[in-house]
Write a protein that holds these residues in place. Sequence first.
Motif, PDB file in Angstrom:
ATOM      1  N   PHE A   1      48.014  47.960  32.741  1.00 22.44           N
ATOM      2  CA  PHE A   1      47.122  47.011  33.415  1.00 22.44           C
ATOM      3  C   PHE A   1      47.091  47.286  34.917  1.00 22.44           C
ATOM      4  O   PHE A   1      46.027  47.305  35.547  1.00 22.44           O
ATOM      5  N   GLY A   2      48.275  47.543  35.483  1.00 22.33           N
ATOM      6  CA  GLY A   2      48.342  47.854  36.907  1.00 22.33           C
ATOM      7  C   GLY A   2      47.618  49.142  37.252  1.00 22.33           C
ATOM      8  O   GLY A   2      46.941  49.228  38.287  1.00 22.33           O
ATOM      9  N   LEU A   3      47.725  50.155  36.393  1.00 22.68           N
ATOM     10  CA  LEU A   3      47.060  51.434  36.651  1.00 22.68           C
ATOM     11  C   LEU A   3      45.538  51.310  36.605  1.00 22.68           C
ATOM     12  O   LEU A   3      44.827  51.992  37.348  1.00 22.68           O
ATOM     13  N   VAL A   4      45.034  50.457  35.726  1.00 28.55           N
ATOM     14  CA  VAL A   4      43.585  50.221  35.687  1.00 28.55           C
ATOM     15  C   VAL A   4      43.118  49.639  37.020  1.00 28.55           C
ATOM     16  O   VAL A   4      42.114  50.082  37.596  1.00 28.55           O
ATOM     17  N   PHE A   5      43.848  48.662  37.524  1.00 25.94           N
ATOM     18  CA  PHE A   5      43.513  48.074  38.828  1.00 25.94           C
ATOM     19  C   PHE A   5      43.632  49.122  39.940  1.00 25.94           C
ATOM     20  O   PHE A   5      42.813  49.166  40.859  1.00 25.94           O
ATOM     21  N   ARG A   6      44.664  49.979  39.850  1.00 26.32           N
ATOM     22  CA  ARG A   6      44.854  51.031  40.861  1.00 26.32           C
ATOM     23  C   ARG A   6      43.661  51.991  40.864  1.00 26.32           C
ATOM     24  O   ARG A   6      43.196  52.394  41.938  1.00 26.32           O
ATOM     25  N   MET A   7      43.178  52.367  39.687  1.00 25.50           N
ATOM     26  CA  MET A   7      42.051  53.301  39.609  1.00 25.50           C
ATOM     27  C   MET A   7      40.812  52.691  40.264  1.00 25.50           C
ATOM     28  O   MET A   7      40.058  53.392  40.956  1.00 25.50           O
ATOM     29  N   VAL A   8      40.596  51.395  40.057  1.00 24.17           N
ATOM     30  CA  VAL A   8      39.485  50.709  40.718  1.00 24.17           C
ATOM     31  C   VAL A   8      39.653  50.794  42.232  1.00 24.17           C
ATOM     32  O   VAL A   8      38.706  51.081  42.972  1.00 24.17           O
ATOM     33  N   GLY A   9      40.877  50.578  42.704  1.00 23.93           N
ATOM     34  CA  GLY A   9      41.152  50.660  44.136  1.00 23.93           C
ATOM     35  C   GLY A   9      40.900  52.043  44.696  1.00 23.93           C
ATOM     36  O   GLY A   9      40.404  52.193  45.825  1.00 23.93           O
ATOM     37  N   VAL A  10      41.235  53.084  43.933  1.00 25.85           N
ATOM     38  CA  VAL A  10      40.982  54.459  44.376  1.00 25.85           C
ATOM     39  C   VAL A  10      39.495  54.715  44.533  1.00 25.85           C
ATOM     40  O   VAL A  10      39.044  55.276  45.543  1.00 25.85           O
ATOM     41  N   PHE A  11      38.695  54.308  43.539  1.00 26.71           N
ATOM     42  CA  PHE A  11      37.251  54.547  43.601  1.00 26.71           C
ATOM     43  C   PHE A  11      36.617  53.775  44.757  1.00 26.71           C
ATOM     44  O   PHE A  11      35.684  54.264  45.398  1.00 26.71           O
ATOM     45  N   ILE A  12      37.118  52.579  45.033  1.00 23.24           N
ATOM     46  CA  ILE A  12      36.619  51.827  46.193  1.00 23.24           C
ATOM     47  C   ILE A  12      36.975  52.557  47.489  1.00 23.24           C
ATOM     48  O   ILE A  12      36.168  52.642  48.416  1.00 23.24           O
ATOM     49  N   SER A  13      38.171  53.131  47.551  1.00 23.47           N
ATOM     50  CA  SER A  13      38.644  53.813  48.761  1.00 23.47           C
ATOM     51  C   SER A  13      37.808  55.041  49.104  1.00 23.47           C
ATOM     52  O   SER A  13      37.601  55.355  50.285  1.00 23.47           O
ATOM     53  N   VAL A  14      37.340  55.766  48.077  1.00 21.99           N
ATOM     54  CA  VAL A  14      36.586  57.005  48.330  1.00 21.99           C
ATOM     55  C   VAL A  14      35.086  56.811  48.134  1.00 21.99           C
ATOM     56  O   VAL A  14      34.318  57.779  48.118  1.00 21.99           O
ATOM     57  N   PHE A  15      34.669  55.560  48.021  1.00 23.69           N
ATOM     58  CA  PHE A  15      33.242  55.281  47.821  1.00 23.69           C
ATOM     59  C   PHE A  15      32.434  55.685  49.056  1.00 23.69           C
ATOM     60  O   PHE A  15      32.850  55.461  50.191  1.00 23.69           O
TER      61      PHE A  15
END
Length: 393
Positions: A307-321
Amino acid sequence: MLTSFALIFVCGVIMKVIMEKLNLPGLIGYMLVGLVLGPQLLNVIDSSVLDMSADLRQVALVIILTRAGLSLDINTLKKVGRQSICLSFVPASFEILGVIIISTLLFSMNIAEAGVLGAVLAAVSPAVVVPRMLKLMKEGYGSDKGIPQMVMAGSSVDDIFVIVMFTAFTGIVQNGEFSLLSFLGVPVSIVLGILVGLLVGKVFAHVNKVMNLSGVYSVLFLISISFLLLQLQTQIEAWIPFSGLIAIMATGLGLRQNNIEVSTSCEHIYTKLWNAAEILLFVFVGCAVQFQSIESVGILALLVIAFGLVFRMVGVFISVFGNALDTKEKLFVGIAYMPKATVQAAIGAVPLSMGLPFGAEILAVAAIAILVTAPVGAVLIDNTYRKLLHKNA
């Protein structure tokens, strides 16, 4: 004591070779050595050695962060500045949020206790990531867009951010009250740590030119400076937010900018030092793990981690958007931000040693996170970078 160290290093090296034959990170073998030789099974490691584990874990962090700083090029960082800054805290913040949501439901923790677990889990592992990003830079994959440099810089600061958040959450659990100053101090401690570290690195570069130190003596100076920066944090943190760990990484960066020849020599020596420090770090994690705690968290731990990794992946995509990376490159950054090991090894046992609620469970979840995400993340990085990244012409 000496016999214990002999067993740790001999068995660690043997297990590293075995793991690499299986295309798995050596750190998994080190943890298994700790499990077998530690108190849970054979109990052949002297208690005096185990008492030193907290200090030795700190030394391991110092080595890997200095090595990362010595490898970074500030000109490349300027090209990916916004992305590196975002990657240093956005994915970790998202993962902490995700872990808080799921662990309050599964473990009946309160928000502060769940925040401690989230902070333990949220850091990406420089032990797994940094060597692989250095390999990509050497082979020329993704370097034209600064992807390995961006991941390496972002992940290193990510660790500092998480450690500061961990300190804030453990303080809340211990004191039973929320401290806004603890969270407001996070950006201040990071910025101040960078500025102090860059200044120290610049001064050391010029001193080195005057003294004409060899690589070995330069490393001795750097390690001593690192310990002094950690002591400085201890002395002033009650009045001024300051991150000694991020200052250590910035010192390496400052030295590289002002004396590339010395920094390159130091980097080679730090790489060799890390080979020994890594063994101790992960063997001690294996020693600290309690089988009954792993049994108690079981499948729930995997749910929290996923569950935490799913949230982390969302954070990564937001960071490099919104930057020049295509979808494949963004996916690779997400994969590179998956492995967990170093920080979990360094702080996973701290809640238990502090006597905090759920301390044993937090350590167990941290150990499972290392055992699952480190090999999976390493294998994914090693097997996808040629497909997801462009090779420089």
